[in-house]
Design a protein around this motif. Structure first.
Motif, PDB file in Angstrom:
ATOM      1  N   PHE A 398       6.114  27.444   2.495  1.00 13.89           N
ATOM      2  CA  PHE A 398       6.280  26.012   2.721  1.00 13.89           C
ATOM      3  C   PHE A 398       7.717  25.781   3.157  1.00 13.89           C
ATOM      4  O   PHE A 398       8.576  26.670   3.044  1.00 13.89           O
ATOM      5  CB  PHE A 398       5.934  25.189   1.471  1.00 13.89           C
ATOM      6  CG  PHE A 398       6.859  25.423   0.300  1.00 13.89           C
ATOM      7  CD1 PHE A 398       7.944  24.592   0.056  1.00 13.89           C
ATOM      8  CD2 PHE A 398       6.640  26.481  -0.584  1.00 13.89           C
ATOM      9  CE1 PHE A 398       8.790  24.797  -1.022  1.00 13.89           C
ATOM     10  CE2 PHE A 398       7.477  26.708  -1.669  1.00 13.89           C
ATOM     11  CZ  PHE A 398       8.557  25.856  -1.886  1.00 13.89           C
ATOM     12  N   GLU A 464       6.986  24.387  -7.102  1.00 11.24           N
ATOM     13  CA  GLU A 464       7.733  24.617  -5.860  1.00 11.24           C
ATOM     14  C   GLU A 464       9.216  24.352  -6.062  1.00 11.24           C
ATOM     15  O   GLU A 464      10.064  25.089  -5.537  1.00 11.24           O
ATOM     16  CB  GLU A 464       7.182  23.715  -4.751  1.00 11.24           C
ATOM     17  CG  GLU A 464       5.801  24.133  -4.270  1.00 11.24           C
ATOM     18  CD  GLU A 464       5.170  23.093  -3.366  1.00 11.24           C
ATOM     19  OE1 GLU A 464       4.351  23.473  -2.504  1.00 11.24           O
ATOM     20  OE2 GLU A 464       5.469  21.883  -3.524  1.00 11.24           O
ATOM     21  N   ARG A 600       7.489  20.285   3.303  1.00 11.95           N
ATOM     22  CA  ARG A 600       6.573  20.135   4.429  1.00 11.95           C
ATOM     23  C   ARG A 600       5.619  21.303   4.425  1.00 11.95           C
ATOM     24  O   ARG A 600       6.032  22.456   4.291  1.00 11.95           O
ATOM     25  CB  ARG A 600       7.345  20.096   5.737  1.00 11.95           C
ATOM     26  CG  ARG A 600       6.536  20.060   7.026  1.00 11.95           C
ATOM     27  CD  ARG A 600       7.501  20.339   8.176  1.00 11.95           C
ATOM     28  NE  ARG A 600       6.982  20.156   9.500  1.00 11.95           N
ATOM     29  CZ  ARG A 600       6.361  21.074  10.231  1.00 11.95           C
ATOM     30  NH1 ARG A 600       6.110  22.268   9.699  1.00 11.95           N
ATOM     31  NH2 ARG A 600       5.984  20.842  11.464  1.00 11.95           N
ATOM     32  N   ASP A 601       4.322  21.010   4.567  1.00 11.93           N
ATOM     33  CA  ASP A 601       3.329  22.080   4.643  1.00 11.93           C
ATOM     34  C   ASP A 601       3.469  22.821   5.965  1.00 11.93           C
ATOM     35  O   ASP A 601       3.751  22.217   7.010  1.00 11.93           O
ATOM     36  CB  ASP A 601       1.912  21.513   4.514  1.00 11.93           C
ATOM     37  CG  ASP A 601       1.624  20.974   3.121  1.00 11.93           C
ATOM     38  OD1 ASP A 601       2.386  21.327   2.197  1.00 11.93           O
ATOM     39  OD2 ASP A 601       0.658  20.200   2.961  1.00 11.93           O
TER      40      ASP A 601
END
Length: 602
Positions: A398, A464, A600-601
């Motif tokens: 990611f 994350e 952000r993916d």
């Protein structure tokens, strides 16, 4: 990427003044001109230092090295006279060294390499032109070859050539000052300088590439373009590449480069003078011209591209901006995927997405997939019960903003949506992290950013966030077992586990988003400055948590009116800056020390 060069002419020889051996100043001047020339070296900065004393040499190298960033290139060229110390190490003689028996004022070549290690640059080139006395101090044994093993680093290429040296009676002194003229009857040759000047002026004789790569430059230098003086032989060149990827690093423009179209045009022009039709056929084939059926295929492909472009333009209301945004932003995912495949370094290249309303989004960096041991162990100082139990989690790739979202970034959102810009406490806006934003404000920003870019932006999950903060570490901080106010913005009046974190420095406000050094993955202020919102609802511990990187937002006693904040801030003690530390805040609450970053993916 910036390019910087440091050219050092430390040509003083520790002997009688009449025996000083120096390189003519015009060589260094010419080399500096070529490196700085826009159409040749195109270096952003070239520092030229003549006959520095030891301290001036150290100061010059340190100031040049510490100013560079990760992707910058630094080239250091040293021409001088080397002596051997009592341990057998080669040392560069500076203007301080007047006696060959006293080596305290010389600079070991290995120390020069250590100073280059101060730079964050991962692209370094060290060129050494060293004349060397034929004798050693009494009692010194061993080889006189240059110690490339001591000069190397994982991100540096080293090129060494020890110049031939004539006996002292044959040497006439020359000064390096600008404007000096004349050559000695017997002189020291500096083959790297002469060969490098020749290559920069004339280019690669093959003319097949637009740029001179590092490997090609070293190959051509190794051929010995400079003729040896009578009775002398040129030294062999020693090339050390620590990282194979450096071998293709472009160093300068190739002035001998001829494009394929120009080469073919010349061939056709020469052929037409004798037999026009035959020449066109022969030279066209030599230049790689394809039959007309091949051009038909190219024309069809070009037609498909043009039709697709017109279709996109029509869908977007005949406005170029949406097409530009869609093409650019989708290409970032492709480029980051390719980078991840060919690059072993976890830190990727920074990038940004374009906005439909103009400008661009926050600067992002793609993180590699990996595993995380989340939480803290029982032995970690100042841990909270909410950080247990530890669990292993696997994460996919990611992207994350390299710093907290700044007032500038948030200001585009405010202008587009008619919102009110948050207060800045009188500290200033610009690149400082936006504060006084609630969790809802942060989520609305990510939704707006997604709509503007066509990509999925969001707040990071708690997993994350800890993954990006640790950057592969398992210690309390990504900096190790301790933190320092030179590395993070926190209340330095407090210590952490008596490790030396108490420095007495308390800034009392936020700093710009990239004011302090980044962590090993290129991310700024993951420790301190402002707390950062994440997506997860507050849970008092990880007892019921699943081994997933997704945000934990439902069930198992979660309190979603409270959301997790991570990272600590400028007004908290260093223990709250630990990678595993976690607190909560109400979703509609805003504060002078809470901000956020986005992911952000890919």
């Amino acid at each position: 990427m910036k390019k910087q060069a440091v050219l050092i002419g430390a040509n003083h020889r520790p002997a009688e003044p009449a025996d000083s051996v120096q390189i003519p100043g015009d060589r260094l001047d010419r080399l500096a001109q070529l490196l700085a020339a826009r159409h040749v070296g195109a270096f952003d900065r070239v520092d030229l230092v003549r006959n520095p004393n030891r301290q001036a040499l150290i100061d010059t190298l340190e100031s040049a090295c510490v100013a560079l960033q990760r992707h910058d290139l630094i080239l250091v060229y040293v021409a001088g006279f080397c002596v051997t110390d009592d341990r057998g190490s080669l040392c560069l003689a500076t203007a301080d060294a007047d006696n060959p028996a006293v080596l305290t004022d010389t600079l070991p070549l290995a120390s020069l390499a250590l100073m280059m290690n101060l730079s964050a640059s991962q692209q370094q080139v060290l060129l050494l032109d060293c004349a060397h006395e034929n004798t050693r101090p009494v009692g010194v044994q061993g080889s006189q070859t240059l110690p490339t093993a001591d000069l190397g680093a994982p991100f540096r290429s080293v090129v060494t050539a020890r110049a031939p040296f004539l006996p002292l009676p044959a040497i006439n002194p020359i000064r390096m000052d600008k404007g000096d003229a004349g050559e000695p009857a017997g002189k020291v040759s500096f083959p790297l300088a002469d060969s490098l000047i020749d290559l920069l002026e004339k280019g690669d004789p093959s003319g097949s590439r637009r740029y001179l790569s590092l490997s090609r430059l070293c190959e051509l230098l190794g051929r010995g373009n400079v003729e040896a003086a009578p009775g002398q032989t040129m030294p062999s060149l020693s090339v050390y590449h620590a990282d194979p990827s450096l071998q293709d690093q472009p160093v300068a423009h190739n002035r001998a480069y001829v494009s394929l179209s120009r080469a073919c045009a010349r061939q056709l022009s020469r052929g037409e003078t004798s037999n026009k039709n035959t020449a066109r056929a022969d030279h066209g084939q030599a230049c790689g011209r394809q039959p007309r059926t091949e051009w038909f295929k190219y024309a069809v492909g070009l037609g498909v591209v043009l039709f697709t472009f017109l279709a996109l333009l029509a869908v977007s209301g005949w406005s170029l901006r949406p097409v530009q945004v869609m093409v650019w932003n989708n290409s970032q995912g492709i480029l980051n995927f390719v980078t991840a495949v060919v690059q072993t370094d976890p830190a990727s290249r920074p990038f940004h997405d374009l906005l439909l309303t103009g400008g661009h989004g926050p600067v992002m960096i793609a993180l590699p997939p990996g595993n995380l041991l989340m939480g803290s162990s029982d032995s970690e100082a100042e841990r909270f019960p909410s950080e247990a139990p530890q669990r292993k989690i696997q994460l996919e790739r990611f992207a994350v903003s390299i710093g907290e979202i700044s007032f500038d970034d948030y200001g585009r959102f405010v202008s587009a949506t008619g919102r009110r810009l948050p207060e800045d406490e009188g500290w200033g806006r610009g690149e400082r992290p936006v504060i006084h934003v609630s969790w809802h404000d942060a989520v609305n920003y990510t939704r707006w950013l997604s709509a503007q870019t066509g990509q999925r932006y969001r707040l990071p999950s708690e997993v994350e966030w800890e993954y990006l903060a640790r950057a592969g570490s398992t210690t309390p901080f990504s900096t190790g077992s301790c933190i320092h106010t030179d590395l993070a913005n926190y209340n330095g009046k407090f210590d952490y586990a008596r490790c030396g974190a108490r420095t007495g420095v308390q800034r009392g406000q936020t700093l710009p988003t990239s004011a302090l050094p980044a962590n090993p993955w290129g991310l700024y202020h993951v420790h301190g400055n402002v707390w950062e919102w994440v997506e997860d609802c507050w849970h008092t511990n990880y007892q019921q948590a699943v081994a997933s990187a997704a945000a934990w937002t439902q069930g198992q006693g979660g309190q979603c009116e409270r959301r997790v904040i991570r990272g600590g801030s400028w007004r908290f003690k260093p223990g709250y800056l630990r990678s595993a530390a976690r607190l909560w805040s109400e979703t509609d609450e805003s504060s002078q020390d809470i901000g956020f970053r986005v992911v952000r993916d890919l």
